[in-house]
Design a protein around this motif. Sequence first.
Motif, short mmCIF file in Angstrom:
data_model
loop_
_atom_site.label_atom_id
_atom_site.label_comp_id
_atom_site.label_asym_id
_atom_site.label_seq_id
_atom_site.Cartn_x
_atom_site.Cartn_y
_atom_site.Cartn_z
N PRO A 8 4.41 5.62 4.55
CA PRO A 8 4.52 4.39 3.76
C PRO A 8 4.95 3.20 4.61
CG PRO A 8 6.36 5.85 3.31
CD PRO A 8 5.42 6.59 4.22
N LYS A 9 4.33 2.06 4.33
CA LYS A 9 4.66 0.82 5.05
C LYS A 9 5.18 -0.25 4.11
CE LYS A 9 1.28 1.61 8.67
NZ LYS A 9 0.05 1.13 9.29
N SER A 10 4.88 -0.12 2.83
CA SER A 10 5.30 -1.15 1.88
C SER A 10 5.51 -0.54 0.51
CB SER A 10 4.24 -2.25 1.79
OG SER A 10 3.03 -1.73 1.31
N ASP B 34 8.31 -4.90 2.63
CA ASP B 34 8.21 -4.03 3.81
C ASP B 34 9.22 -2.91 3.63
OD1 ASP B 34 8.68 -2.86 6.35
OD2 ASP B 34 7.84 -4.62 7.31
N ILE B 35 8.76 -1.69 3.56
CA ILE B 35 9.64 -0.57 3.26
C ILE B 35 10.62 -0.29 4.41
CG2 ILE B 35 8.27 1.41 4.08
CD1 ILE B 35 8.91 2.63 1.25
N ALA C 5 0.14 -2.21 5.21
CA ALA C 5 1.17 -3.16 5.64
C ALA C 5 1.34 -4.27 4.61
CB ALA C 5 0.79 -3.76 6.99
N PRO C 6 2.57 -4.74 4.41
CA PRO C 6 2.79 -5.79 3.43
C PRO C 6 2.01 -7.07 3.73
CG PRO C 6 4.83 -5.25 4.60
CD PRO C 6 3.79 -4.30 5.03
N ALA C 7 1.85 -7.42 5.00
CA ALA C 7 1.09 -8.63 5.35
C ALA C 7 -0.36 -8.51 4.88
CB ALA C 7 1.15 -8.86 6.86
#
Length: 84
Positions: free
Chosen positions: A52-54, A21-22, A72-74
Amino acid sequence: MYIHLGGETTVRDCDIIGIFDIENTSVGKITREYLSASEKRKAAVNVSYDMPKSFVVSTRDGRERIFISPIAPATLIKRCNKYL
């Protein structure tokens, strides 16, 4: 299997070292320095112009690559786990 990271970028799931997660990880000094050094040596790739999200750390043929993704990382983790 290949995992879609955003834009027109895909990476093999077996090449992925980590998905981060950035927002949460970039507050740390070490992570900021790591991302900055990766950009300087042209190992970081921004896969989209969206926020950016990840970021995804991968390696292929001994070369490390960082992909900065708007996903998203998830969601990326679910895509990886779908094929396990």
